[in-house]
Scaffold this motif. Structure first.
Motif, PDB file in Angstrom:
ATOM      1  N   MET A 147       0.819  -1.198   0.000  1.00 27.28           N
ATOM      2  CA  MET A 147       0.000   0.000   0.000  1.00 27.28           C
ATOM      3  C   MET A 147       0.868   1.269   0.000  1.00 27.28           C
ATOM      4  N   GLU A 148       1.965   1.242   0.739  1.00 27.33           N
ATOM      5  CA  GLU A 148       2.849   2.398   0.754  1.00 27.33           C
ATOM      6  C   GLU A 148       3.478   2.639  -0.621  1.00 27.33           C
ATOM      7  N   PHE A 149       3.817   1.541  -1.328  1.00 28.98           N
ATOM      8  CA  PHE A 149       4.407   1.670  -2.667  1.00 28.98           C
ATOM      9  C   PHE A 149       3.399   2.245  -3.652  1.00 28.98           C
ATOM     10  N   LEU A 150       2.135   1.776  -3.571  1.00 25.54           N
ATOM     11  CA  LEU A 150       1.093   2.289  -4.458  1.00 25.54           C
ATOM     12  C   LEU A 150       0.820   3.768  -4.168  1.00 25.54           C
ATOM     13  N   ARG A 151       0.876   4.132  -2.901  1.00 21.47           N
ATOM     14  CA  ARG A 151       0.673   5.534  -2.545  1.00 21.47           C
ATOM     15  C   ARG A 151       1.802   6.397  -3.129  1.00 21.47           C
ATOM     16  N   PHE A 152       3.028   5.872  -3.097  1.00 24.78           N
ATOM     17  CA  PHE A 152       4.176   6.585  -3.660  1.00 24.78           C
ATOM     18  C   PHE A 152       4.028   6.738  -5.177  1.00 24.78           C
ATOM     19  N   LEU A 153       3.558   5.660  -5.848  1.00 23.14           N
ATOM     20  CA  LEU A 153       3.354   5.733  -7.296  1.00 23.14           C
ATOM     21  C   LEU A 153       2.287   6.773  -7.643  1.00 23.14           C
ATOM     22  N   ALA A 154       1.211   6.827  -6.851  1.00 20.20           N
ATOM     23  CA  ALA A 154       0.159   7.804  -7.106  1.00 20.20           C
ATOM     24  C   ALA A 154       0.688   9.223  -6.927  1.00 20.20           C
ATOM     25  N   PHE A 155       1.544   9.416  -5.923  1.00 19.27           N
ATOM     26  CA  PHE A 155       2.135  10.731  -5.667  1.00 19.27           C
ATOM     27  C   PHE A 155       2.999  11.161  -6.854  1.00 19.27           C
ATOM     28  N   VAL A 156       3.890  10.249  -7.320  1.00 17.85           N
ATOM     29  CA  VAL A 156       4.786  10.575  -8.426  1.00 17.85           C
ATOM     30  C   VAL A 156       4.006  10.801  -9.717  1.00 17.85           C
ATOM     31  N   ALA A 157       2.979   9.937  -9.944  1.00 16.98           N
ATOM     32  CA  ALA A 157       2.195  10.059 -11.175  1.00 16.98           C
ATOM     33  C   ALA A 157       1.441  11.385 -11.225  1.00 16.98           C
ATOM     34  N   ALA A 158       0.842  11.790 -10.089  1.00 16.90           N
ATOM     35  CA  ALA A 158       0.098  13.051 -10.048  1.00 16.90           C
ATOM     36  C   ALA A 158       1.041  14.232 -10.264  1.00 16.90           C
ATOM     37  N   TRP A 159       2.213  14.154  -9.673  1.00 19.04           N
ATOM     38  CA  TRP A 159       3.193  15.231  -9.823  1.00 19.04           C
ATOM     39  C   TRP A 159       3.650  15.344 -11.288  1.00 19.04           C
ATOM     40  N   GLY A 160       4.008  14.192 -11.862  1.00 15.53           N
ATOM     41  CA  GLY A 160       4.498  14.202 -13.233  1.00 15.53           C
ATOM     42  C   GLY A 160       3.436  14.614 -14.237  1.00 15.53           C
ATOM     43  N   PHE A 161       2.206  14.130 -14.039  1.00 18.81           N
ATOM     44  CA  PHE A 161       1.119  14.468 -14.969  1.00 18.81           C
ATOM     45  C   PHE A 161       0.846  15.969 -14.950  1.00 18.81           C
ATOM     46  N   MET A 162       0.755  16.560 -13.733  1.00 20.90           N
ATOM     47  CA  MET A 162       0.467  17.985 -13.622  1.00 20.90           C
ATOM     48  C   MET A 162       1.622  18.818 -14.173  1.00 20.90           C
ATOM     49  N   TRP A 163       2.840  18.387 -13.922  1.00 18.52           N
ATOM     50  CA  TRP A 163       4.023  19.098 -14.419  1.00 18.52           C
ATOM     51  C   TRP A 163       4.001  19.145 -15.943  1.00 18.52           C
ATOM     52  N   ARG A 164       3.743  17.973 -16.549  1.00 19.55           N
ATOM     53  CA  ARG A 164       3.719  17.874 -18.014  1.00 19.55           C
ATOM     54  C   ARG A 164       2.593  18.709 -18.598  1.00 19.55           C
ATOM     55  N   TRP A 165       1.436  18.682 -17.925  1.00 25.65           N
ATOM     56  CA  TRP A 165       0.270  19.427 -18.444  1.00 25.65           C
ATOM     57  C   TRP A 165       0.556  20.929 -18.448  1.00 25.65           C
ATOM     58  N   VAL A 166       1.183  21.446 -17.370  1.00 24.78           N
ATOM     59  CA  VAL A 166       1.486  22.873 -17.293  1.00 24.78           C
ATOM     60  C   VAL A 166       2.487  23.269 -18.366  1.00 24.78           C
ATOM     61  N   VAL A 167       3.512  22.430 -18.600  1.00 21.95           N
ATOM     62  CA  VAL A 167       4.532  22.751 -19.604  1.00 21.95           C
ATOM     63  C   VAL A 167       3.920  22.776 -21.004  1.00 21.95           C
ATOM     64  N   LYS A 168       3.032  21.834 -21.287  1.00 20.76           N
ATOM     65  CA  LYS A 168       2.409  21.765 -22.613  1.00 20.76           C
ATOM     66  C   LYS A 168       1.442  22.921 -22.847  1.00 20.76           C
ATOM     67  N   ASN A 169       0.864  23.446 -21.785  1.00 22.46           N
ATOM     68  CA  ASN A 169      -0.122  24.518 -21.917  1.00 22.46           C
ATOM     69  C   ASN A 169       0.400  25.836 -21.350  1.00 22.46           C
ATOM     70  N   ARG A 170       1.705  26.052 -21.469  1.00 26.71           N
ATOM     71  CA  ARG A 170       2.308  27.243 -20.873  1.00 26.71           C
ATOM     72  C   ARG A 170       2.040  28.511 -21.659  1.00 26.71           C
ATOM     73  N   GLY A 171       1.542  28.403 -22.867  1.00 29.34           N
ATOM     74  CA  GLY A 171       1.224  29.591 -23.654  1.00 29.34           C
ATOM     75  C   GLY A 171       2.470  30.359 -24.063  1.00 29.34           C
ATOM     76  N   SER A 172       2.519  31.652 -23.685  1.00 32.32           N
ATOM     77  CA  SER A 172       3.626  32.509 -24.102  1.00 32.32           C
ATOM     78  C   SER A 172       4.847  32.417 -23.182  1.00 32.32           C
ATOM     79  N   TRP A 173       4.740  31.618 -22.098  1.00 32.80           N
ATOM     80  CA  TRP A 173       5.876  31.479 -21.208  1.00 32.80           C
ATOM     81  C   TRP A 173       6.991  30.717 -21.906  1.00 32.80           C
ATOM     82  N   ASN A 174       8.250  31.023 -21.514  1.00 33.36           N
ATOM     83  CA  ASN A 174       9.350  30.219 -22.052  1.00 33.36           C
ATOM     84  C   ASN A 174       9.436  28.903 -21.288  1.00 33.36           C
ATOM     85  N   ILE A 175      10.283  28.002 -21.769  1.00 39.69           N
ATOM     86  CA  ILE A 175      10.347  26.654 -21.218  1.00 39.69           C
ATOM     87  C   ILE A 175      10.801  26.632 -19.765  1.00 39.69           C
TER      88      ILE A 175
END
Length: 246
Positions: A1-29
């Motif tokens: 259960m602790e490992f699955l919780r860690f995977l959910a934490f990393v997945a949520a972080w990575g997904f949100m990070w990627r989404w913001v970068v892809k939709n950054r608009g006029s911001w630089n990288i």
């Protein structure tokens, strides 16, 4: 259960990070990655909190069990510390030897602004208070004290009388929330016939100038309808407060 919780934490972080970068608009990288990392971490922490509330960890459950065990172990100590004297229940012969309470003249003096007392406070005090209302709204310890006193009709209920004096004393103060009554260890009590007690101790509260003022008090109360737990109440017979000179 602790490992699955860690995977959910990393997945949520990575997904949100990627989404913001892809939709950054006029911001630089650079700014896109910076905001994505911060936003992803916040979302991941929210996901972690949700998983912890839905699926508590084994460590949390263990700590909870240890806390409950410690509380159970401390309960006998609490009961012993609240016991007013070694023998709670009095015999009928002892009750017959008690004096009869005689009420004195009430205090009706007006209170100055530097006083912590309400003007003519004796006229504002409640006449009585149900044990049920007091127990439900204020004190859980009151149930313990009542159990210690026992069901004998002539039991010594000095500790209960001390607790019941608290709301009456607060009703006499200008700012009841600031009221601080000395502990039961420093209080004294005199017992009379018919479950009547006079409790003496000290109390402090704020006045209108913001100063803390100390008083000595004598609170006389009587228990009535004690046989019926739903109707048992304490009647205020007298309350006297005298300022302690600093």
């Amino acid at each position: 259960m602790e490992f699955l919780r860690f995977l959910a934490f990393v997945a949520a972080w990575g997904f949100m990070w990627r989404w913001v970068v892809k939709n950054r608009g006029s911001w630089n990288i650079f700014y896109g990655n910076l905001v994505g990392a911060a936003g992803g971490f916040i979302v991941a922490m929210v996901v972690l909190s949700i998983t912890l509330s839905l699926f508590p960890s084994a460590l949390t459950q263990t700590q909870s069990s240890e806390t409950q065990s410690a509380a159970a172990a401390l309960m006998p100590e609490l009961e012993r510390s609240m016991q007013p004297r070694p023998v709670i229940a009095s015999t009928p012969a002892e009750s017959d030897n008690l004096a009869t309470y005689v009420a004195s003249e009430p205090q009706n003096e007006p209170s100055a602004p530097e006083s912590a007392l309400l003007p003519n406070y004796s006229k504002r005090l409640p006449a009585s208070l149900l044990e049920k209302d007091f127990k439900d709204n204020v004190h859980n310890d009151f149930t313990v004290s009542r159990r210690l006193a026992g069901s004998h009709p002539n039991a010594d209920k000095s500790m209960m009388a001390f607790m019941m004096c608290e709301p009456f004393i607060k009703s006499a103060m200008r700012f009841s929330a600031s009221t601080a009554i000395a502990s039961a260890k420093s209080a004294s009590s005199q017992r009379f016939k018919d479950q009547t007690y006079t409790v003496s101790s000290t109390v402090s509260a704020l006045n209108m100038l913001g100063d803390n003022v100390s008083y000595g008090f004598d609170c006389s109360v009587q228990q009535v309808d004690a046989k019926d737990a739903d109707k048992a109440a304490w009647r205020l017979l007298d309350l006297k407060l005298k300022k302690i000179d600093s």
